[in-house]
Design a protein around this motif. Structure first.
Motif, PDB file in Angstrom:
ATOM      1  N   ILE A 262      -1.496 -10.014   4.185  1.00 28.55           N
ATOM      2  CA  ILE A 262      -0.708  -9.678   5.369  1.00 28.55           C
ATOM      3  C   ILE A 262       0.029 -10.902   5.908  1.00 28.55           C
ATOM      4  O   ILE A 262       1.178 -10.822   6.349  1.00 28.55           O
ATOM      5  CB  ILE A 262      -1.614  -9.069   6.452  1.00 28.55           C
ATOM      6  CG1 ILE A 262      -2.041  -7.641   6.037  1.00 28.55           C
ATOM      7  CG2 ILE A 262      -0.930  -9.045   7.805  1.00 28.55           C
ATOM      8  CD1 ILE A 262      -3.171  -7.075   6.871  1.00 28.55           C
TER       9      ILE A 262
ATOM     10  N   ARG B 212      -7.313  -8.846   2.525  1.00 30.32           N
ATOM     11  CA  ARG B 212      -6.174  -8.098   3.073  1.00 30.32           C
ATOM     12  C   ARG B 212      -5.400  -8.934   4.073  1.00 30.32           C
ATOM     13  O   ARG B 212      -4.164  -8.940   4.082  1.00 30.32           O
ATOM     14  CB  ARG B 212      -6.667  -6.810   3.736  1.00 30.32           C
ATOM     15  CG  ARG B 212      -7.143  -5.762   2.745  1.00 30.32           C
ATOM     16  CD  ARG B 212      -7.670  -4.543   3.454  1.00 30.32           C
ATOM     17  NE  ARG B 212      -8.194  -3.551   2.524  1.00 30.32           N
ATOM     18  CZ  ARG B 212      -8.789  -2.435   2.885  1.00 30.32           C
ATOM     19  NH1 ARG B 212      -8.945  -2.154   4.171  1.00 30.32           N
ATOM     20  NH2 ARG B 212      -9.246  -1.589   1.981  1.00 30.32           N
TER      21      ARG B 212
ATOM     22  N   ARG C  43       2.924  -1.539  13.011  1.00 31.12           N
ATOM     23  CA  ARG C  43       1.605  -1.465  13.641  1.00 31.12           C
ATOM     24  C   ARG C  43       1.193  -2.814  14.226  1.00 31.12           C
ATOM     25  O   ARG C  43       0.633  -2.891  15.314  1.00 31.12           O
ATOM     26  CB  ARG C  43       0.554  -1.017  12.618  1.00 31.12           C
ATOM     27  CG  ARG C  43       0.626   0.442  12.223  1.00 31.12           C
ATOM     28  CD  ARG C  43       0.166   1.321  13.359  1.00 31.12           C
ATOM     29  NE  ARG C  43      -0.059   2.689  12.907  1.00 31.12           N
ATOM     30  CZ  ARG C  43      -0.333   3.683  13.730  1.00 31.12           C
ATOM     31  NH1 ARG C  43      -0.400   3.458  15.025  1.00 31.12           N
ATOM     32  NH2 ARG C  43      -0.521   4.895  13.268  1.00 31.12           N
ATOM     33  N   PHE C  44       1.485  -3.883  13.484  1.00 33.17           N
ATOM     34  CA  PHE C  44       1.062  -5.213  13.927  1.00 33.17           C
ATOM     35  C   PHE C  44       1.762  -5.619  15.217  1.00 33.17           C
ATOM     36  O   PHE C  44       1.137  -6.174  16.123  1.00 33.17           O
ATOM     37  CB  PHE C  44       1.335  -6.254  12.846  1.00 33.17           C
ATOM     38  CG  PHE C  44       1.040  -7.663  13.292  1.00 33.17           C
ATOM     39  CD1 PHE C  44      -0.266  -8.124  13.346  1.00 33.17           C
ATOM     40  CD2 PHE C  44       2.059  -8.515  13.687  1.00 33.17           C
ATOM     41  CE1 PHE C  44      -0.551  -9.405  13.783  1.00 33.17           C
ATOM     42  CE2 PHE C  44       1.791  -9.798  14.123  1.00 33.17           C
ATOM     43  CZ  PHE C  44       0.476 -10.249  14.163  1.00 33.17           C
TER      44      PHE C  44
ATOM     45  N   ASP D 174      -0.475   7.340   8.546  1.00 30.13           N
ATOM     46  CA  ASP D 174       0.239   6.179   8.028  1.00 30.13           C
ATOM     47  C   ASP D 174       0.604   6.352   6.551  1.00 30.13           C
ATOM     48  O   ASP D 174       1.663   5.914   6.111  1.00 30.13           O
ATOM     49  CB  ASP D 174      -0.604   4.916   8.211  1.00 30.13           C
ATOM     50  CG  ASP D 174      -0.584   4.427   9.656  1.00 30.13           C
ATOM     51  OD1 ASP D 174       0.261   4.907  10.433  1.00 30.13           O
ATOM     52  OD2 ASP D 174      -1.419   3.577  10.002  1.00 30.13           O
TER      53      ASP D 174
ATOM     54  N   PHE E  70       3.033  -1.382   8.179  1.00 30.55           N
ATOM     55  CA  PHE E  70       2.055  -2.341   8.679  1.00 30.55           C
ATOM     56  C   PHE E  70       2.638  -3.220   9.777  1.00 30.55           C
ATOM     57  O   PHE E  70       2.014  -3.439  10.828  1.00 30.55           O
ATOM     58  CB  PHE E  70       1.521  -3.239   7.555  1.00 30.55           C
ATOM     59  CG  PHE E  70       0.795  -4.420   8.122  1.00 30.55           C
ATOM     60  CD1 PHE E  70      -0.472  -4.260   8.648  1.00 30.55           C
ATOM     61  CD2 PHE E  70       1.413  -5.653   8.218  1.00 30.55           C
ATOM     62  CE1 PHE E  70      -1.121  -5.334   9.242  1.00 30.55           C
ATOM     63  CE2 PHE E  70       0.771  -6.721   8.807  1.00 30.55           C
ATOM     64  CZ  PHE E  70      -0.512  -6.572   9.316  1.00 30.55           C
TER      65      PHE E  70
ATOM     66  N   LEU F 188       5.484   0.266   2.690  1.00 34.08           N
ATOM     67  CA  LEU F 188       4.129  -0.092   3.124  1.00 34.08           C
ATOM     68  C   LEU F 188       4.164  -1.256   4.106  1.00 34.08           C
ATOM     69  O   LEU F 188       3.496  -1.231   5.145  1.00 34.08           O
ATOM     70  CB  LEU F 188       3.284  -0.451   1.899  1.00 34.08           C
ATOM     71  CG  LEU F 188       1.838  -0.869   2.160  1.00 34.08           C
ATOM     72  CD1 LEU F 188       1.072   0.272   2.808  1.00 34.08           C
ATOM     73  CD2 LEU F 188       1.156  -1.292   0.861  1.00 34.08           C
TER      74      LEU F 188
END
Length: 321
Positions: free
Chosen positions: A195, A191, A122-123, A97, A119, A115
């Motif tokens: 997010i 985090r 991936r989510f 990643d 993410f 970035l």
């Protein structure tokens, strides 16, 4: 150099479970079934999985488009291959990643967008896997009929759905934050809070969100079918619906930070699940190792990409410190 206790525990778990599985193997039987893999099928399998990677790249492009940026499909695909190659040597790490963020930042000229895009990509995959696991509840009850597998599957479904809700819901995160702090996971809460800001921004682009989720679901179904094709070629009598139940279990359990990137744990889990539906430990290990080796073969172009990109390797080393 001092070895951290948690790393030592992971080594013990990986080596111990793998040794337990290997001592129960009939390697001659594995070799006999392995010979069913013809060169033409191997080429077909690699092309099929490359198609899955292209779906991932398309999903990634959708996320980038929603932020007003773009990147060539060739660049995204090559970074995927490089990430796969890095993850062979960095099990459980984020090397793949980190490299993907670096590569897409070269195209967008914006490291924060890069970035966020990795993410969010991936989510949406995690959210789709959660949906797939829920879909698998029906065949889990109808086909498997083993209480231990049903409980394990229900726990994995709950974990997936819970993780998605925790990441996406501010109210749930506020409720869970004291528990996360109690278990020394305050950094996780911080985090997730960051997010959620990113998700709210992405959710404003409903068309992009729906397309990304649709591609993610299609991708997860294709990955299950990929396992089914390999199992069928190896003469392993397992159905698509059984794999629809097993693969979310494998994914969730091997994500637990108790082994070296799931090494050993994955093979042991495949062996256990196969034994509960009347299949052999040899068939479980054969499928697991074949999928792994095919993944290694597919990642070889990534080695070439990395050889030509020394700066990217330096970024990965810094990101994994």
């Amino acid at each position: 150099m001092k070895v951290k206790p948690i790393f030592l525990i992971k080594v013990i778990v990986s080596v111990g479970v793998l040794a337990l599985v290997l001592t129960r193997m009939d390697f001659y039987q594995i070799w006999v079934q392995f010979q069913y893999l013809s060169p033409s099928f191997i080429i077909f399998a690699l092309l099929f999985y490359t198609g899955c990677q292209l779906l991932s790249c398309w999903r990634w492009q959708v996320v980038l488009w929603s932020s007003g940026h773009s990147a060539p499909m060739s660049s995204l695909l090559s970074s995927y291959f490089a990430g796969m190659f890095l993850n062979i040597f960095l099990p459980g790490a984020l090397g793949g990643d980190v490299y993907r963020v670096y590569r897409v930042a070269q195209s967008t000229k914006d490291s924060e967008v890069a970035l966020v895009s990795v993410f969010l990509e991936r989510f949406t995959g995690l959210a789709a896997l959660s949906g797939l696991a829920v879909i698998g509840l029906v065949p889990a009850f109808k086909l498997i009929g083993r209480w231990d597998i049903l409980l394990l599957f229900a726990a994995c479904v709950g974990s997936l759905v819970g993780a998605v809700l925790l990441i996406a819901s501010p109210k749930l995160l506020i409720w869970a934050e004291p528990w996360l702090i109690k278990f020394r996971l305050s950094n996780v809460a911080a985090r997730f809070a960051k997010i959620q800001i990113l998700l709210r921004t992405f959710a404003q682009h409903r068309q992009a969100l729906l397309l990304s989720m649709g591609l993610s679901l299609l991708l997860q179904l294709a990955i299950v079918y990929y396992h089914y094709l390999v199992a069928h070629q190896l003469k392993i009598p397992i159905s698509y619906l059984e794999l629809l139940v097993f693969i979310p279990i494998i994914v969730v359990v091997t994500l637990l930070p108790i082994s070296l990137g799931g090494i050993g744990l994955k093979e042991g889990l495949w062996a256990y699940l196969f034994s509960r539906i009347g299949l052999s430990v040899e068939q479980a290990l054969l499928l697991s190792l074949t999928i792994t080796v095919l993944g290694w073969m597919l990642s070889l172009p990534g080695a070439v990409v990395l050889l030509l990109d020394s700066t990217g390797l330096q970024q990965v080393r810094q990101g994994n410190k």
